[in-house]
Design a protein around this motif. Structure first.
Motif, PDB file in Angstrom:
ATOM      1  N   GLU A   1      41.555  29.224  45.855  1.00  0.00           N
ATOM      2  CA  GLU A   1      40.103  29.084  45.736  1.00  0.00           C
ATOM      3  C   GLU A   1      39.376  30.415  45.959  1.00  0.00           C
ATOM      4  O   GLU A   1      38.298  30.462  46.530  1.00  0.00           O
ATOM      5  N   ASN A   2      39.970  31.486  45.462  1.00  0.00           N
ATOM      6  CA  ASN A   2      39.375  32.816  45.564  1.00  0.00           C
ATOM      7  C   ASN A   2      39.056  33.306  44.149  1.00  0.00           C
ATOM      8  O   ASN A   2      39.930  33.791  43.428  1.00  0.00           O
ATOM      9  N   ASP A   3      37.805  33.158  43.748  1.00  0.00           N
ATOM     10  CA  ASP A   3      37.413  33.503  42.375  1.00  0.00           C
ATOM     11  C   ASP A   3      37.615  34.979  42.065  1.00  0.00           C
ATOM     12  O   ASP A   3      37.987  35.343  40.934  1.00  0.00           O
ATOM     13  N   SER A   4      37.367  35.843  43.029  1.00  0.00           N
ATOM     14  CA  SER A   4      37.486  37.278  42.772  1.00  0.00           C
ATOM     15  C   SER A   4      38.930  37.670  42.459  1.00  0.00           C
ATOM     16  O   SER A   4      39.180  38.552  41.625  1.00  0.00           O
TER      17      SER A   4
ATOM     18  N   LYS B   1      41.242  35.465  41.212  1.00  0.00           N
ATOM     19  CA  LYS B   1      41.623  34.796  39.970  1.00  0.00           C
ATOM     20  C   LYS B   1      41.085  35.527  38.741  1.00  0.00           C
ATOM     21  O   LYS B   1      41.701  35.490  37.667  1.00  0.00           O
ATOM     22  N   LYS B   2      39.944  36.188  38.864  1.00  0.00           N
ATOM     23  CA  LYS B   2      39.401  36.942  37.732  1.00  0.00           C
ATOM     24  C   LYS B   2      40.235  38.171  37.415  1.00  0.00           C
ATOM     25  O   LYS B   2      40.116  38.737  36.331  1.00  0.00           O
TER      26      LYS B   2
END
Length: 295
Positions: free
Chosen positions: A67-70, A72-73
């Motif tokens: 749940e870490n968007d940075s 995953k991007k």
């Protein structure tokens, strides 16, 4: 830097990952190898943030992945079975990926068209499996990810396209410091591209080191004696023995100079030290004598 520490994951009563550790230096190509059911795909899904571990830590550059968007991007994934929207073409998927990944490089996407001879407007669902893999690589490489997670990545590609894909991936490693983790059963191919290797067995990484150290730590030795091989080779870690006539083949773990020095004490009439392939190292480290007839 990719780090997995003491990670455990269970599905019902099955422990898929068993208190395992893993370390991938930045800007390297890491080969994850193991038999079927060893936990390779489960481990990759933790690195992709698909699964949350029951215990332990999964991090990239010191940040927790789940749940870490940075994170995953910056992370690209090519699974064994490629996912795409049913009606989409490669160009449609490129437009979609551009909207969610700031690193997507349209200029590079156009440049890559010379490497992937497929119609970008053709529906992906109507492509062969190999062409779908080409589309996935075209899109993923154009995203300029910092980390790539590849599960049986070149399965289904012809030899020319396999070479093209590896060349593009290794170019990204050299020029941009991309970190790549590859799970594959094609150990001979991994041997040509990997810097580091982790061998999985029973939900754990049981051996992890640079490829050069891994191969230099296990040796295949053809040796013959006037009479016969001594029964007790003291101080030597023998993984396997076989015999053809008077010629013995030994697989021994240890320092090469130390191993040959100890064997010379038995006065062999012939001795030859041969390099082991990654496939042979895997078979003898994991299977031991049970795999004696494979090679």
């Amino acid at each position: 830097m990719i780090s997995i520490k003491n990670v455990t994951k269970s599905f019902g009563g099955l422990k898929a990952l068993n208190n395992t550790d893993m370390f991938v230096p930045p800007g390297t190509v890491y080969g994850l190898v193991g038999s079927n059911g060893a936990g390779k795909t489960t481990l990759l899904k933790h690195l992709a943030g698909v699964y949350r571990q029951d215990s332990g830590q999964v991090s990239i550059d010191g940040q927790n992945v789940f749940e870490n968007d940075s994170i995953k991007k910056r992370t690209g994934v090519i699974p064994d079975e490629v996912y795409y929207y049913p009606q989409s073409s490669t160009y449609d998927m490129a437009s979609f990926l551009c909207s969610i990944y700031p690193s997507f490089d349209w200029a590079y996407y156009k440049e890559l068209s010379a490497s992937f001879p497929i119609d970008e407007k053709h529906p992906i669902r109507r492509m062969s499996r190999g062409m779908q893999k080409q589309s996935a690589f075209w899109l993923t490489i154009a995203c300029r990810f910092d980390v790539l997670l590849l599960d049986e990545p070149v399965d289904g590609l012809d030899p020319i396209m396999r070479r093209t894909v590896w060349k593009l991936l290794l170019s990204d490693v050299a020029e941009y410091g991309t970190t790549i983790v590859i799970s594959s059963h094609n150990l001979r191919e991994l041997e040509d591209v990997c810097d580091h290797v982790g061998i999985m067995d029973g939900g754990r990484i049981v051996l992890e080191r640079s490829l050069s150290d891994l191969q230099s730590g296990v040796h295949k030795i053809n040796i013959a004696f006037e009479n016969d091989l001594p029964e007790d080779l003291k101080g030597l870690s023998v993984l396997h023995k076989s015999k053809t006539g008077k010629l013995h083949t030994l697989i021994i773990r240890g320092d090469a100079d130390d191993v040959t020095g100890r064997l010379k004490e038995y006065s062999p009439v012939f001795m030859d030290v041969l390099p082991l392939t990654l496939e042979e190292v895997f078979i003898y480290e994991i299977g031991g004598g049970n795999y004696a007839n494979i090679l």
